[in-house]
Design a protein around this motif. Structure first.
Motif, PDB file in Angstrom:
ATOM      1  N   VAL A  92      42.574  41.070  48.265  1.00 41.36           N
ATOM      2  CA  VAL A  92      42.143  40.271  47.115  1.00 41.36           C
ATOM      3  C   VAL A  92      42.113  41.133  45.853  1.00 41.36           C
ATOM      4  O   VAL A  92      42.592  40.716  44.791  1.00 41.36           O
TER       5      VAL A  92
ATOM      6  N   GLN B 262      31.944  34.971  51.754  1.00 44.89           N
ATOM      7  CA  GLN B 262      32.520  33.668  52.047  1.00 44.89           C
ATOM      8  C   GLN B 262      33.429  33.791  53.275  1.00 44.89           C
ATOM      9  O   GLN B 262      34.184  34.751  53.390  1.00 44.89           O
TER      10      GLN B 262
ATOM     11  N   GLN C  23      45.282  41.780  43.778  1.00 43.97           N
ATOM     12  CA  GLN C  23      45.696  40.793  42.787  1.00 43.97           C
ATOM     13  C   GLN C  23      45.223  41.175  41.385  1.00 43.97           C
ATOM     14  O   GLN C  23      45.608  40.537  40.407  1.00 43.97           O
TER      15      GLN C  23
ATOM     16  N   SER D 237      35.819  31.494  54.394  1.00 46.00           N
ATOM     17  CA  SER D 237      37.209  31.057  54.225  1.00 46.00           C
ATOM     18  C   SER D 237      37.900  31.993  53.237  1.00 46.00           C
ATOM     19  O   SER D 237      37.290  32.459  52.274  1.00 46.00           O
ATOM     20  N   PHE D 238      39.176  32.251  53.482  1.00 40.16           N
ATOM     21  CA  PHE D 238      39.920  33.169  52.628  1.00 40.16           C
ATOM     22  C   PHE D 238      39.952  32.670  51.187  1.00 40.16           C
ATOM     23  O   PHE D 238      39.732  33.439  50.257  1.00 40.16           O
ATOM     24  N   ASP D 239      40.220  31.388  50.976  1.00 45.93           N
ATOM     25  CA  ASP D 239      40.292  30.848  49.612  1.00 45.93           C
ATOM     26  C   ASP D 239      38.971  31.014  48.872  1.00 45.93           C
ATOM     27  O   ASP D 239      38.951  31.372  47.694  1.00 45.93           O
ATOM     28  N   ARG D 240      37.876  30.757  49.550  1.00 50.35           N
ATOM     29  CA  ARG D 240      36.558  30.907  48.910  1.00 50.35           C
ATOM     30  C   ARG D 240      36.251  32.376  48.651  1.00 50.35           C
ATOM     31  O   ARG D 240      35.644  32.716  47.640  1.00 50.35           O
TER      32      ARG D 240
ATOM     33  N   VAL E 200      38.514  34.689  48.002  1.00 49.65           N
ATOM     34  CA  VAL E 200      39.336  35.039  46.841  1.00 49.65           C
ATOM     35  C   VAL E 200      38.629  34.619  45.561  1.00 49.65           C
ATOM     36  O   VAL E 200      38.527  35.394  44.603  1.00 49.65           O
ATOM     37  N   ARG E 201      38.121  33.402  45.520  1.00 52.23           N
ATOM     38  CA  ARG E 201      37.401  32.929  44.329  1.00 52.23           C
ATOM     39  C   ARG E 201      36.147  33.762  44.079  1.00 52.23           C
ATOM     40  O   ARG E 201      35.804  34.060  42.929  1.00 52.23           O
TER      41      ARG E 201
ATOM     42  N   ASP F 210      37.345  37.071  42.640  1.00 48.93           N
ATOM     43  CA  ASP F 210      37.825  36.815  41.283  1.00 48.93           C
ATOM     44  C   ASP F 210      36.662  36.693  40.299  1.00 48.93           C
ATOM     45  O   ASP F 210      36.692  37.260  39.205  1.00 48.93           O
TER      46      ASP F 210
END
Length: 142
Positions: A25, A115, A28, A117-120, A122-123, A126
């Protein structure tokens, strides 16, 4: 115009998978973030105590580690003049109220529950990067 150096982050987590996920992450954000990692609290303190180490702008610290726990690392950091000024953000799978309270009693700057989940996640990272890019007070060169 002030040119800012990259945000320096030290991630301290005993879990190889968690360190690798966080590294993915943070990759990025390579144009404005540099990340060092340590797999134990003892290693993190040793790294930070080196006189030639550029201190991080913020430390992301896991709580549940074998050997020296995140609480012990946080306590040690806050009792050393050179290291006590570094903001420490707890990044833990724990969301127990007593863990949150204990971390803040040791002067953690923030407490984030990892978190799942991967998407959460990442957020979450970020948002962490965005906040600390604005919140830090150190300017380049230094």
């Amino acid at each position: 115009m002030t040119v800012r150096r990259p945000l320096r982050v030290l991630l301290v987590d005993d879990g190889a998978a968690d360190r690798e996920l966080a590294r993915e992450v943070f990759d990025q954000h390579t144009d404005h973030v540099t990340v060092d990692t340590c797999a134990s609290g003892e290693r993190a303190l040793s790294f930070l105590r080196q006189p030639d180490t550029a201190l991080p702008d913020v430390i992301l610290l896991d709580l549940n580690m074998p050997g020296m726990s995140g609480f012990q690392v946080l306590d040690a950091l806050k009792h050393e003049a050179r290291l006590s000024i570094i903001p420490v953000v707890i990044l833990s799978s724990s969301s127990l109220p007593q863990d949150v309270e204990h971390a803040y009693s040791l002067h953690a700057s923030s407490f984030m529950t990892k978190q799942l989940s991967f998407d959460r996640f990442v957020r979450q990272i970020d948002a962490f990067v965005s906040f600390w890019l604005q919140a830090r007070t150190t300017h380049y060169p230094r």
